[in-house]
Design an enzyme around this catalytic site. Structure first.
Site, short mmCIF file in Angstrom:
data_model
loop_
_atom_site.label_atom_id
_atom_site.label_comp_id
_atom_site.label_asym_id
_atom_site.label_seq_id
_atom_site.Cartn_x
_atom_site.Cartn_y
_atom_site.Cartn_z
N CYS A 1 6.28 -10.03 -12.56
CA CYS A 1 5.22 -10.50 -13.46
C CYS A 1 5.25 -9.78 -14.81
O CYS A 1 4.66 -10.26 -15.78
CB CYS A 1 3.85 -10.31 -12.81
SG CYS A 1 3.60 -11.32 -11.33
N THR B 1 7.40 -19.28 12.24
CA THR B 1 8.03 -20.56 11.91
C THR B 1 8.18 -21.39 13.17
O THR B 1 7.70 -21.02 14.25
CB THR B 1 9.40 -20.35 11.26
OG1 THR B 1 10.31 -19.85 12.25
CG2 THR B 1 9.33 -19.39 10.08
N PRO C 1 11.35 -19.35 17.53
CA PRO C 1 10.82 -18.10 18.09
C PRO C 1 11.33 -16.88 17.32
O PRO C 1 12.50 -16.82 16.91
CB PRO C 1 11.33 -18.10 19.53
CG PRO C 1 11.69 -19.52 19.82
CD PRO C 1 12.12 -20.12 18.53
N ILE D 1 11.06 -15.80 14.46
CA ILE D 1 11.38 -15.90 13.04
C ILE D 1 10.09 -16.21 12.29
O ILE D 1 9.42 -17.21 12.56
CB ILE D 1 12.43 -16.99 12.75
CG1 ILE D 1 13.73 -16.70 13.49
CG2 ILE D 1 12.71 -17.09 11.26
CD1 ILE D 1 14.83 -17.72 13.27
N ALA E 1 7.95 -16.14 8.33
CA ALA E 1 8.20 -16.36 6.90
C ALA E 1 6.93 -16.11 6.11
O ALA E 1 5.82 -16.40 6.57
CB ALA E 1 8.71 -17.78 6.63
N GLY F 1 5.44 -15.44 1.70
CA GLY F 1 5.74 -15.46 0.27
C GLY F 1 5.78 -16.85 -0.33
O GLY F 1 5.26 -17.83 0.23
N ASP F 2 6.45 -16.94 -1.47
CA ASP F 2 6.46 -18.17 -2.25
C ASP F 2 7.15 -19.33 -1.55
O ASP F 2 7.00 -20.49 -1.96
CB ASP F 2 7.16 -17.94 -3.59
CG ASP F 2 6.39 -16.98 -4.48
OD1 ASP F 2 5.25 -16.63 -4.13
OD2 ASP F 2 6.93 -16.58 -5.54
N LYS G 1 -28.46 -11.42 -18.19
CA LYS G 1 -28.14 -12.65 -17.45
C LYS G 1 -26.67 -12.96 -17.75
O LYS G 1 -26.33 -13.51 -18.79
CB LYS G 1 -29.05 -13.80 -17.88
CG LYS G 1 -30.48 -13.67 -17.40
CD LYS G 1 -31.28 -14.95 -17.58
CE LYS G 1 -31.52 -15.26 -19.05
NZ LYS G 1 -32.44 -16.43 -19.21
#
Length: 548
Positions: free
Chosen positions: A41, A268, A271, A273, A275, A277-278, A429
């Site tokens: 970023c 996923t 079995p 495995i 995952a 993230g993006d 406010k």
């Protein structure tokens, strides 16, 4: 009891959390590229020199991770295949190819830049994308050749950050966006503030058009409208898509946009495995629809949660609401939850309210303007989403509203929120409180409003626009067909209005027009308030106003 499971992953929040939970586990991190932990970023800000030290972008090294967390971190190790039946991965490095076994496998391949198919792109020598440090290094080498005209294709978050930093570096910058407005996650009227800021800083903005082809090794870009743009340095920032190659080859199920499908534990379809993230499909928490949300905060949370799951702790993937912010020169723009456009597409019952305010008490020096938008269910008060623009204080307000959405608060709770207050920091406010008051007025029928895009139709249907600003304010622009009665004269001049007509009331920001609405309604008039009033309308449709 010793734990000897092996876990391969490329998101370090998972690796470090797993180590804190499983001291005896063998944890291996396999990374295709040279860097295992970098601040992606922050990459655009190195382009301008705002971040001066390249090493500051490198958060961790294999050595530091080994020393503190005893992680086996292997850069330049690309996983090229997964064999779920054998529970092995095929790995390639500069020594060749080999297999490694695993007990648990975590995939975090991220997202890859969306590269449109365009004639001449492959032959272009000056077109770049930015996702990692090697990309940044190539960009910096190109900038050493002192290009003067830069083009950014795509006006999303990264595209606008690159436009700002290239302009700050001294280049002439053109931004091309296929969508009707810049920053597509925002609604059009909120994005208009961003477009104005870009143009005020000398950036040329083209919207509603896309690049069609490249010629002269990338120096000429042909747009869909036939216009040609000269560019000796181009950034492709047309979006990202999940990197799913490994997953698909292994037979892992994918869904929306090719994203990897996972359950509430990040498992996923195969079995052992997982995952994160993006690359994964998540639930948009507000709508419960499948979504692809490529943001750092959710990815880090997912990494920690999947580590907890593997270590035997109960964690649930609740999804994300897509809270994001971008700085564009002297303006910040942020959003959370669903946009008005998204809510409309889902067919939900909704209303919108805009509130203008100051980042801190207006009488205290250097107060700056901000505009907030709230999208909500008028019956239940559920908050669907919020957006904001302003020089200062937008992060604070959108963070509050994001927390309200996550916490299940409604518009009826917003006035009850208590914030720290002293003149340098806020208002008694707060604008968030005011959003709640304004939304409640709409929900309870104390006020009726129309949006900026409904004004023309309302006038065609016979409604009369009443501007209650003071005469001197009209020099900054005025509606062509409005009658003007300043608010403070309204009671004494009410006889000038026709009780048989329907009126739409406007002022500068919406506060005085609401007061006028209440005065008129209690005298028997049919009245609606132009939400956001003149200031918002001038931002999004300045060409429809008269300037004396």
């Amino acid at each position: 009891m010793a734990i000897t499971s092996k876990v391969y992953l490329s998101v370090l929040s998972a690796a470090t959390r797993l180590r804190r939970l499983m001291e005896d586990a063998e944890i291996v991190v396999l990374e295709k590229g040279p860097f295992v932990s970098f601040a992606n970023c922050g990459l655009p800000y190195y382009v301008s020199g705002e971040i001066a030290d390249r090493d500051a972008l490198l958060v961790q090294t294999p050595e530091s991770l080994k020393a503190r967390f005893n992680l086996d971190v292997r850069p330049f190790h690309e996983v090229t295949a997964i064999s779920p039946e054998k529970k092995t991965v095929t790995v390639e490095n500069d020594q060749g190819s080999f297999e490694e076994s695993y007990d648990k496998l975590i995939l975090s391949p991220g997202a890859k830049p969306l590269i449109p198919e365009m004639a001449g792109l492959a032959e272009s020598e000056n077109v770049y994308s930015l996702r990692n440090v090697p990309d940044l290094d190539r960009i910096m080498q190109a900038l050493e050749k002192a290009p003067t005209k830069a083009t950014v294709i795509g006006a999303g978050f990264i595209g606008l950050e690159m436009a700002e930093n290239l302009k700050s570096r001294g280049l002439e910058v053109t931004v091309i966006e296929k969508a009707p407005h810049v920053l597509p996650p925002l609604d059009v009227e909120m994005a208009a503030y961003v477009k104005n800021e870009l143009m005020n800083k000398g950036v040329h903005v083209i919207t509603g058009e896309s690049a069609q082809s490249f010629s002269e090794k990338g120096q000429k870009i042909l747009l869909t409208n036939g216009e040609e743009v000269y560019s000796d340095f181009t950034i492709l920032s047309a979006g990202v898509r999940p990197e799913n190659t490994l997953a698909k080859q292994a037979g892992i199920q994918t869904g929306l946009g090719g994203g990897i499908l996972v359950d509430e534990s990040y498992q996923t379809s195969l079995p052992d495995i997982f995952a994160v993230g993006d690359a994964i499909v998540v639930k948009q928490q507000v709508s419960s629809e499948d979504a692809l949300i490529s943001l750092a905060s959710p990815a880090n949370r997912q990494g920690r949660q999947v580590a907890d799951t593997i270590a035997g702790l109960q964690r649930t993937n609740r999804g994300s609401i897509g809270t994001a912010i971008v700085r564009v020169f002297d303006l910040a723009a942020a959003a959370t939850g669903l946009s008005e456009r998204a809510v409309k597409q889902l067919g939900l019952d909704y209303q919108v309210v805009h509130v203008s305010g100051k980042d801190h008490a207006g009488y205290y020096p250097n107060a700056s303007d901000l505009v907030l938008k709230l999208v909500f269910d008028p019956k239940t008060g559920k908050i669907y989403g919020a957006q904001g623009v302003g020089a200062k204080g937008i992060d604070k307000r959108i963070d509050i509203l994001a927390t309200a959405i996550k916490g299940g608060l409604t518009i009826f709770d917003l006035p009850e929120l208590e914030f720290t207050y002293a003149p340098p920091f806020g208002s008694a406010k707060d604008p968030v409180n005011m959003l709640g008051y304004a939304a409640i007025n709409l929900s309870e029928g104390m006020s009726d409003s129309i949006q900026w895009y409904q004004l023309k139709q309302e006038q065609q249907n016979g409604s009369q626009l009443l501007d209650v600003r003071n005469p001197e304010e009209l020099a900054n622009g005025r509606f062509s067909s409005a009658i003007n009665i300043p608010l403070n004269q309204l009671r004494e001049r009410i006889s000038e209005l026709d009780p048989a007509k329907e009126y739409i009331v406007s002022c500068h920001s919406g506060l005085r027009s609401y007061v006028a609405e209440r005065i008129l309604k209690q005298r028997g008039f049919k009245v609606k308030n132009l939400d956001g009033a003149f200031a918002l309308y001038k931002t999004v449709r300045p060409e429809e106003l008269i300037y004396d």
